[in-house]
Design a protein around this motif. Structure first.
Motif, PDB file in Angstrom:
ATOM      1  N   ASN A  22       6.126  -2.064  -0.121  1.00 37.74           N
ATOM      2  CA  ASN A  22       5.394  -3.324  -0.067  1.00 37.74           C
ATOM      3  C   ASN A  22       6.100  -4.396   0.748  1.00 37.74           C
ATOM      4  O   ASN A  22       5.517  -5.451   0.999  1.00 37.74           O
ATOM      5  CB  ASN A  22       5.171  -3.862  -1.487  1.00 37.74           C
ATOM      6  CG  ASN A  22       4.078  -3.109  -2.221  1.00 37.74           C
ATOM      7  OD1 ASN A  22       3.192  -2.553  -1.604  1.00 37.74           O
ATOM      8  ND2 ASN A  22       4.167  -3.091  -3.539  1.00 37.74           N
ATOM      9  N   VAL A  25       4.280  -5.802   3.777  1.00 43.20           N
ATOM     10  CA  VAL A  25       2.968  -6.421   3.615  1.00 43.20           C
ATOM     11  C   VAL A  25       2.972  -7.543   2.587  1.00 43.20           C
ATOM     12  O   VAL A  25       1.921  -8.038   2.220  1.00 43.20           O
ATOM     13  CB  VAL A  25       1.912  -5.360   3.217  1.00 43.20           C
ATOM     14  CG1 VAL A  25       1.653  -4.401   4.353  1.00 43.20           C
ATOM     15  CG2 VAL A  25       2.345  -4.604   1.967  1.00 43.20           C
ATOM     16  N   ARG A  26       4.147  -7.944   2.137  1.00 41.23           N
ATOM     17  CA  ARG A  26       4.188  -9.034   1.154  1.00 41.23           C
ATOM     18  C   ARG A  26       3.613 -10.317   1.724  1.00 41.23           C
ATOM     19  O   ARG A  26       2.918 -11.066   1.042  1.00 41.23           O
ATOM     20  CB  ARG A  26       5.639  -9.261   0.692  1.00 41.23           C
ATOM     21  CG  ARG A  26       6.140  -8.198  -0.278  1.00 41.23           C
ATOM     22  CD  ARG A  26       7.606  -8.396  -0.600  1.00 41.23           C
ATOM     23  NE  ARG A  26       8.087  -7.340  -1.495  1.00 41.23           N
ATOM     24  CZ  ARG A  26       9.359  -7.152  -1.819  1.00 41.23           C
ATOM     25  NH1 ARG A  26      10.286  -7.947  -1.305  1.00 41.23           N
ATOM     26  NH2 ARG A  26       9.715  -6.183  -2.631  1.00 41.23           N
ATOM     27  N   GLY A 261      -2.616  -4.324   7.491  1.00 43.24           N
ATOM     28  CA  GLY A 261      -2.061  -3.792   6.263  1.00 43.24           C
ATOM     29  C   GLY A 261      -0.732  -3.090   6.428  1.00 43.24           C
ATOM     30  O   GLY A 261      -0.218  -2.512   5.466  1.00 43.24           O
ATOM     31  N   GLY A 262      -0.167  -3.122   7.636  1.00 46.64           N
ATOM     32  CA  GLY A 262       1.150  -2.536   7.844  1.00 46.64           C
ATOM     33  C   GLY A 262       1.146  -1.069   8.198  1.00 46.64           C
ATOM     34  O   GLY A 262       2.196  -0.417   8.173  1.00 46.64           O
ATOM     35  N   GLY A 270       3.365   2.804   6.138  1.00 51.17           N
ATOM     36  CA  GLY A 270       2.328   1.977   5.549  1.00 51.17           C
ATOM     37  C   GLY A 270       1.761   2.588   4.276  1.00 51.17           C
ATOM     38  O   GLY A 270       2.113   3.700   3.884  1.00 51.17           O
ATOM     39  N   THR A 271       0.888   1.830   3.628  1.00 54.00           N
ATOM     40  CA  THR A 271       0.263   2.268   2.387  1.00 54.00           C
ATOM     41  C   THR A 271      -1.226   1.963   2.432  1.00 54.00           C
ATOM     42  O   THR A 271      -1.671   1.082   3.181  1.00 54.00           O
ATOM     43  CB  THR A 271       0.872   1.555   1.166  1.00 54.00           C
ATOM     44  OG1 THR A 271       0.627   0.139   1.287  1.00 54.00           O
ATOM     45  CG2 THR A 271       2.366   1.809   1.067  1.00 54.00           C
ATOM     46  N   ARG A 273      -2.867   0.595   0.020  1.00 48.43           N
ATOM     47  CA  ARG A 273      -3.076  -0.729  -0.557  1.00 48.43           C
ATOM     48  C   ARG A 273      -2.961  -1.810   0.516  1.00 48.43           C
ATOM     49  O   ARG A 273      -3.650  -2.832   0.454  1.00 48.43           O
ATOM     50  CB  ARG A 273      -2.099  -0.976  -1.706  1.00 48.43           C
ATOM     51  CG  ARG A 273      -0.665  -1.181  -1.312  1.00 48.43           C
ATOM     52  CD  ARG A 273       0.230  -1.468  -2.518  1.00 48.43           C
ATOM     53  NE  ARG A 273       0.428  -0.254  -3.294  1.00 48.43           N
ATOM     54  CZ  ARG A 273       1.457   0.573  -3.137  1.00 48.43           C
ATOM     55  NH1 ARG A 273       2.366   0.305  -2.213  1.00 48.43           N
ATOM     56  NH2 ARG A 273       1.587   1.639  -3.865  1.00 48.43           N
ATOM     57  N   GLY A 274      -2.098  -1.567   1.498  1.00 45.94           N
ATOM     58  CA  GLY A 274      -1.982  -2.511   2.590  1.00 45.94           C
ATOM     59  C   GLY A 274      -3.244  -2.549   3.439  1.00 45.94           C
ATOM     60  O   GLY A 274      -3.707  -3.619   3.836  1.00 45.94           O
TER      61      GLY A 274
END
Length: 321
Positions: A22, A25-26, A261-262, A270-271, A273-274
């Motif tokens: 994370n 993307v924080r 989202g990265g 990346g993820t 969620r991003g």
């Protein structure tokens, strides 16, 4: 006893790994939160059941295509055919659900079209070793042409009860998104899911280690196609009909959401969620600027500046000693 200790060790490592993922993307999460607060102030109805349902309905198709693009970028690929695939899903749904196939048959046709197109694209990219950007660009013309053959102009219909269910005053879109995210988490626990990041980050090393790299990449394209045609089905339910070019804007928006989202272009970074947060930011930007009275030109400029800023901030932080 050793199994219990191993499980505890894995559980202890899970949250630090997630926190590390994370980091990039924080800042995006903070920007999304700021826009969410601004939107809630400008449109207090967001916090009502109906307002929340309408907002998630406008976000849901973009969230699906962002996931569709992200899963490919995680494997080191990309798709320029997502918009055309969304259009194909929309016209397929609009021309089958009101006929003898019914909703169940039409849904199956949409799903099979997405899986088939995605798997075929992945097979060409993986087995023939052709650049994904070239294959999907060519595919966008073929898929777009197929959508025009099925429905040359906007038309067809979606059963009214289905439109009311998906695009009415119920939070069906949010529930569907939660289910899809849970299925994604389950997929990551499968052999193909576990191979996803390895296939993008170091495909040669992963292959030499026995990881099914080719299968993981083909599966990623198939899932991407399924998500794209699913987004088309939902858009058709929103409008009550099909449009052979309605998905055009989704291609670039899906890339923008994933990058916000990265998700890295080189794979393995990346993820999901991003990517979802990136798609949420795009949706919030449009809504907030509409309520602020931005002209269309100003909206485009502001979106571009915000996207550049959201992507650049993490890079500046990484560059700091």
């Amino acid at each position: 006893m050793s199994i219990i200790l191993s499980a505890k060790s894995n559980g202890a490592l899970y949250w630090p790994v997630q926190a590390r993922r994370n980091i990039g993307v924080r800042s995006l999460f903070l920007v999304v939160l700021a826009f969410l607060v601004a939107y809630g102030v400008l449109f207090p109805g967001l916090f009502t059941a109906s307002g929340f349902a309408k907002f998630t309905q406008s976000w849901f198709p973009l969230a699906l295509v962002a996931m569709a693009q992200a899963i490919l970028m995680l494997t080191g690929g990309i798709s320029l055919a997502i918009g055309a695939t969304v259009s194909l899903g929309a016209v397929t749904a609009a021309t089958t659900m009101a006929g003898p196939l019914g909703v169940a048959g039409g849904t199956a046709a949409v799903a099979l079209a997405g899986l088939g197109i995605g798997a075929a694209t992945g097979f060409i990219v993986v087995k023939l070793r052709l650049p994904a950007i070239v294959v999907t660009l060519a595919g966008s013309f073929i898929i777009g042409g197929a959508a025009l053959l099925i429905l040359p102009r906007p038309g067809g219909s979606i059963p009214a009860w289905l439109s009311d269910l998906l695009a009415g005053d119920t939070p069906a879109a949010f529930v569907l998104l939660v289910v899809i995210v849970l299925l994604w988490k389950l997929y990551l626990a499968t052999p193909l899911g576990l191979s996803l990041y390895a296939a993008g980050e170091n495909p040669v090393g992963a292959y030499r280690s026995g990881v099914p790299v080719d299968a993981a990449r083909v599966a990623a394209y198939a899932i991407s196609g399924l998500l794209s045609t699913g987004a088309g089905l939902f858009v058709a339910a929103q409008t009550g009909s099909g449009d052979p070019v309605i998905g055009t804007a989704f291609t670039l928006n899906s890339i923008a959401a994933a990058v916000l989202g990265g998700i890295g272009f080189l794979g393995g970074q990346g993820t999901m969620r991003g990517a979802l947060a990136g798609s949420l930011l795009l949706s919030l930007m449009i809504s907030v600027m509409f309520f602020l009275g931005f002209t269309p030109v100003a909206q485009y400029v502001a979106q571009g500046l915000i996207i550049i800023g959201a992507v650049a901030i993490p890079q500046f932080r990484k560059a700091q000693p």
